[in-house]
Design a protein around this motif. Structure first.
Motif, PDB file in Angstrom:
ATOM      1  N   ALA A 242     -24.030  10.640 -58.917  1.00  0.00           N
ATOM      2  CA  ALA A 242     -22.974  10.903 -59.892  1.00  0.00           C
ATOM      3  C   ALA A 242     -23.156  12.252 -60.569  1.00  0.00           C
ATOM      4  N   SER A 243     -24.410  12.667 -60.762  1.00  0.00           N
ATOM      5  CA  SER A 243     -24.648  13.950 -61.420  1.00  0.00           C
ATOM      6  C   SER A 243     -24.158  15.122 -60.584  1.00  0.00           C
ATOM      7  N   THR A 244     -24.018  14.928 -59.266  1.00  0.00           N
ATOM      8  CA  THR A 244     -23.491  16.008 -58.421  1.00  0.00           C
ATOM      9  C   THR A 244     -21.978  16.123 -58.505  1.00  0.00           C
ATOM     10  N   LEU A 245     -21.325  15.119 -59.100  1.00  0.00           N
ATOM     11  CA  LEU A 245     -19.860  15.135 -59.132  1.00  0.00           C
ATOM     12  C   LEU A 245     -19.318  16.261 -60.010  1.00  0.00           C
ATOM     13  N   ALA A 246     -20.052  16.592 -61.080  1.00  0.00           N
ATOM     14  CA  ALA A 246     -19.614  17.726 -61.905  1.00  0.00           C
ATOM     15  C   ALA A 246     -19.690  19.021 -61.119  1.00  0.00           C
ATOM     16  N   VAL A 247     -20.715  19.125 -60.246  1.00  0.00           N
ATOM     17  CA  VAL A 247     -20.860  20.320 -59.415  1.00  0.00           C
ATOM     18  C   VAL A 247     -19.704  20.443 -58.437  1.00  0.00           C
ATOM     19  N   MET A 248     -19.274  19.310 -57.857  1.00  0.00           N
ATOM     20  CA  MET A 248     -18.228  19.351 -56.843  1.00  0.00           C
ATOM     21  C   MET A 248     -16.828  19.448 -57.435  1.00  0.00           C
ATOM     22  N   ALA A 249     -16.720  19.315 -58.762  1.00  0.00           N
ATOM     23  CA  ALA A 249     -15.409  19.187 -59.387  1.00  0.00           C
ATOM     24  C   ALA A 249     -14.443  20.291 -58.975  1.00  0.00           C
ATOM     25  N   GLY A 250     -14.907  21.542 -58.958  1.00  0.00           N
ATOM     26  CA  GLY A 250     -14.042  22.638 -58.551  1.00  0.00           C
ATOM     27  C   GLY A 250     -14.333  23.151 -57.158  1.00  0.00           C
ATOM     28  N   SER A 251     -15.620  23.086 -56.767  1.00  0.00           N
ATOM     29  CA  SER A 251     -16.012  23.706 -55.504  1.00  0.00           C
ATOM     30  C   SER A 251     -15.453  22.988 -54.285  1.00  0.00           C
ATOM     31  N   VAL A 252     -15.164  21.690 -54.407  1.00  0.00           N
ATOM     32  CA  VAL A 252     -14.736  20.946 -53.233  1.00  0.00           C
ATOM     33  C   VAL A 252     -13.347  21.367 -52.757  1.00  0.00           C
ATOM     34  N   VAL A 253     -12.524  21.909 -53.663  1.00  0.00           N
ATOM     35  CA  VAL A 253     -11.186  22.343 -53.251  1.00  0.00           C
ATOM     36  C   VAL A 253     -11.100  23.852 -53.053  1.00  0.00           C
ATOM     37  N   SER A 254     -12.180  24.564 -53.382  1.00  0.00           N
ATOM     38  CA  SER A 254     -12.125  26.019 -53.234  1.00  0.00           C
ATOM     39  C   SER A 254     -11.855  26.480 -51.807  1.00  0.00           C
ATOM     40  N   PRO A 255     -12.325  25.766 -50.755  1.00  0.00           N
ATOM     41  CA  PRO A 255     -12.026  26.245 -49.398  1.00  0.00           C
ATOM     42  C   PRO A 255     -10.545  26.222 -49.034  1.00  0.00           C
ATOM     43  N   VAL A 256      -9.734  25.433 -49.752  1.00  0.00           N
ATOM     44  CA  VAL A 256      -8.314  25.313 -49.382  1.00  0.00           C
ATOM     45  C   VAL A 256      -7.393  25.940 -50.422  1.00  0.00           C
ATOM     46  N   ILE A 257      -7.957  26.677 -51.371  1.00  0.00           N
ATOM     47  CA  ILE A 257      -7.108  27.181 -52.445  1.00  0.00           C
ATOM     48  C   ILE A 257      -6.057  28.155 -51.925  1.00  0.00           C
ATOM     49  N   GLU A 258      -6.413  28.956 -50.930  1.00  0.00           N
ATOM     50  CA  GLU A 258      -5.435  29.888 -50.383  1.00  0.00           C
ATOM     51  C   GLU A 258      -4.330  29.144 -49.641  1.00  0.00           C
ATOM     52  N   VAL A 259      -4.679  28.047 -48.987  1.00  0.00           N
ATOM     53  CA  VAL A 259      -3.658  27.234 -48.311  1.00  0.00           C
ATOM     54  C   VAL A 259      -2.723  26.604 -49.338  1.00  0.00           C
ATOM     55  N   ILE A 260      -3.277  26.115 -50.443  1.00  0.00           N
ATOM     56  CA  ILE A 260      -2.452  25.538 -51.505  1.00  0.00           C
ATOM     57  C   ILE A 260      -1.508  26.585 -52.074  1.00  0.00           C
ATOM     58  N   ARG A 261      -2.029  27.786 -52.295  1.00  0.00           N
ATOM     59  CA  ARG A 261      -1.176  28.854 -52.821  1.00  0.00           C
ATOM     60  C   ARG A 261      -0.003  29.139 -51.887  1.00  0.00           C
ATOM     61  N   GLY A 262      -0.287  29.221 -50.606  1.00  0.00           N
ATOM     62  CA  GLY A 262       0.782  29.512 -49.657  1.00  0.00           C
ATOM     63  C   GLY A 262       1.783  28.390 -49.549  1.00  0.00           C
ATOM     64  N   ASP A 263       1.305  27.148 -49.533  1.00  0.00           N
ATOM     65  CA  ASP A 263       2.205  26.008 -49.370  1.00  0.00           C
ATOM     66  C   ASP A 263       3.079  25.779 -50.587  1.00  0.00           C
ATOM     67  N   LEU A 264       2.523  25.981 -51.786  1.00  0.00           N
ATOM     68  CA  LEU A 264       3.278  25.737 -53.019  1.00  0.00           C
ATOM     69  C   LEU A 264       3.866  27.015 -53.608  1.00  0.00           C
ATOM     70  N   GLY A 265       3.621  28.161 -52.972  1.00  0.00           N
ATOM     71  CA  GLY A 265       4.179  29.423 -53.453  1.00  0.00           C
ATOM     72  C   GLY A 265       3.634  29.842 -54.798  1.00  0.00           C
ATOM     73  N   LEU A 266       2.324  29.822 -54.950  1.00  0.00           N
ATOM     74  CA  LEU A 266       1.694  30.091 -56.238  1.00  0.00           C
ATOM     75  C   LEU A 266       1.154  31.513 -56.311  1.00  0.00           C
ATOM     76  N   SER A 267       1.074  32.023 -57.532  1.00  0.00           N
ATOM     77  CA  SER A 267       0.399  33.294 -57.764  1.00  0.00           C
ATOM     78  C   SER A 267      -1.104  33.073 -57.728  1.00  0.00           C
ATOM     79  N   GLY A 268      -1.860  34.165 -57.731  1.00  0.00           N
ATOM     80  CA  GLY A 268      -3.310  34.043 -57.728  1.00  0.00           C
ATOM     81  C   GLY A 268      -3.827  33.337 -58.968  1.00  0.00           C
ATOM     82  N   THR A 269      -3.225  33.643 -60.125  1.00  0.00           N
ATOM     83  CA  THR A 269      -3.657  32.999 -61.366  1.00  0.00           C
ATOM     84  C   THR A 269      -3.361  31.506 -61.341  1.00  0.00           C
ATOM     85  N   ALA A 270      -2.159  31.152 -60.898  1.00  0.00           N
ATOM     86  CA  ALA A 270      -1.779  29.738 -60.836  1.00  0.00           C
ATOM     87  C   ALA A 270      -2.682  28.991 -59.856  1.00  0.00           C
TER      88      ALA A 270
END
Length: 406
Positions: free
Chosen positions: A35-63
């Motif tokens: 459970a203590s590793t869950l705080a570590v994964m909170a943001g990092s687990v989705v970082s590999p797909v953030i560019e895909v999310i931006r493209g699919d949802l039409g988001l700016s870099g900040t968003a």
């Protein structure tokens, strides 16, 4: 940093582990470490797909960045409230509910298709992550004592380092199927919550002590906590200085491949930090808490000195490795010192404030170094950070950090 003992040092929160065999807690310890590793994964687990999310949802870099960072702001803001709940109810219920909220709100990303719903789920997710961070910390500190606690704190540091390596890797593999895929990993919070509800002991504070001390009184009664929190924030700033700006330094050396960048910026720090955590109990048996903090500061200084001066790509690996040493030694040391300096009836608040300063440090790190590096270079930014590390080392050498309870 001398501190007189508080009147709460003989509370059941401190004495309970002594009365019960440590082996009783071996099963739940596995859950707490996971459970203590869950705080570590909170943001990092989705970082590999953030560019895909931006493209699919039409988001700016900040968003797009808010998908990763929104939960950190929530943790920083709500952690003091979570701490008060732990002090009032004990750690079992807040941690259990936190794990369930973590799983449900985090896993909601599997079904979201708009930016508004995704951000809303990430905000709720931050509440669960705050309870998980504070709850696991308090649970480990309450259930173990003495050398066993040092060993557990070292294991926790190692678990966080390994989690910082494995969870993003799993997120990247699932992200190859769909950008929704990595959000499935958050569902692990649900079975962990059920196990925590079943396994954790019922140890609420005595009714007369619940919620008795506010934050102002906490710092007046234990002023050395301020220094320890500042050290935690500094460690977080140092860590994210490499996460955010080391890729730029590597690009200047002609290193662009994502796998190579991850080797420098994540893998090496996590691997060495894990080894430092595994060695922590042995080091603690030979060195004082003050000595361990001085070693951490010296390692941080060396890390940024290497990152700011070395031009050979392989020698540059020494920088992240030294950073891992500093992180692996400072995390358990500061966690124990903060717990032991806080009054027994307010240790939930004290632990939760660590979430505020750690995640707040992650947030402000690029704000502190970004303008400097933008106006000069990454090497200049790292060298300035090394100077700050050197000043911190000198300061720690001049200060006497009393053992817990003195």
């Amino acid at each position: 940093m001398k501190q007189r003992p508080t009147s709460g040092d003989t509370s059941p929160l401190q004495s309970a582990p002594v009365d019960a065999p440590q082996s009783r807690h071996s099963g739940v310890l596995v859950v707490l470490l996971l459970a203590s590793t869950l705080a570590v994964m909170a943001g990092s687990v989705v970082s590999p797909v953030i560019e895909v999310i931006r493209g699919d949802l039409g988001l700016s870099g900040t968003a797009g960045g808010m998908v990763i960072a929104a939960h950190a702001a929530v943790i920083a803001v709500t952690s003091p409230l979570i701490g008060r709940l732990i002090d009032r109810w004990g750690m079992r219920l807040p941690l259990t509910l936190g794990l369930i909220v973590y799983g449900v709100a985090g896993g909601a990303g599997l079904l979201t298709s708009t930016y508004a719903t995704l951000i809303a789920s990430r905000i709720v997710f931050g509440l669960g992550a705050a309870a998980v961070f504070a709850g696991t910390t308090v649970a480990m500190l309450q259930m173990f004592s003495g050398p066993e606690r040092d060993r557990v704190m070292g294991w926790r540091s190692s678990a966080n380092s390994v989690g910082g390596l494995l969870w993003p890797l799993l997120g990247g593999l699932l992200g190859g199927l769909s950008w929704h895929g990595p959000f499935a990993l958050y569902l692990v919070g649900l079975p962990m919550g059920l196990v925590a509800l079943w396994a954790l002991p019922r140890t609420p504070p005595p009714a007369a002590e619940r919620g008795r001390i506010g934050l102002g009184a906490l710092f007046r009664q234990s002023p050395t906590l301020v220094g320890f929190y500042l050290l935690q924030a500094t460690a977080s700033v140092f860590l994210y200085a490499t996460v955010v700006f080391l890729p730029q330094r590597l690009a200047d050396l002609g290193i662009h491949q994502p796998v190579a960048v991850s080797l420098y910026s994540v893998v090496t720090t996590a691997a060495v930090g894990s080894l430092a955590g595994l060695s922590y109990a042995r080091l603690r048996s030979k060195l004082s808490y003050g000595a361990l903090l001085r070693l951490s500061a010296l390692a941080w200084t060396g890390a940024f000195l290497v990152l700011g001066t070395v031009e050979h790509s392989w020698l540059l690996l020494v920088g992240p490795a030294l950073l891992g040493v500093g992180q692996g030694l400072s995390l358990p040391t500061l966690t124990v010192l903060i717990n032991d300096r806080a009054p027994a009836e307010s240790r939930g608040q004290a632990a939760s404030l660590s979430g505020t300063v750690i995640f707040g440090g992650q947030f402000i790190s690029p704000l502190l170094l970004g303008p400097l590096i933008g106006a000069t270079s990454s090497t200049t930014g790292f060298l300035v950070t090394a100077v700050f590390g050197a000043l911190l080392t000198v300061g720690l050498l001049l200060l006497r950090i009393s053992p817990p309870g003195k």
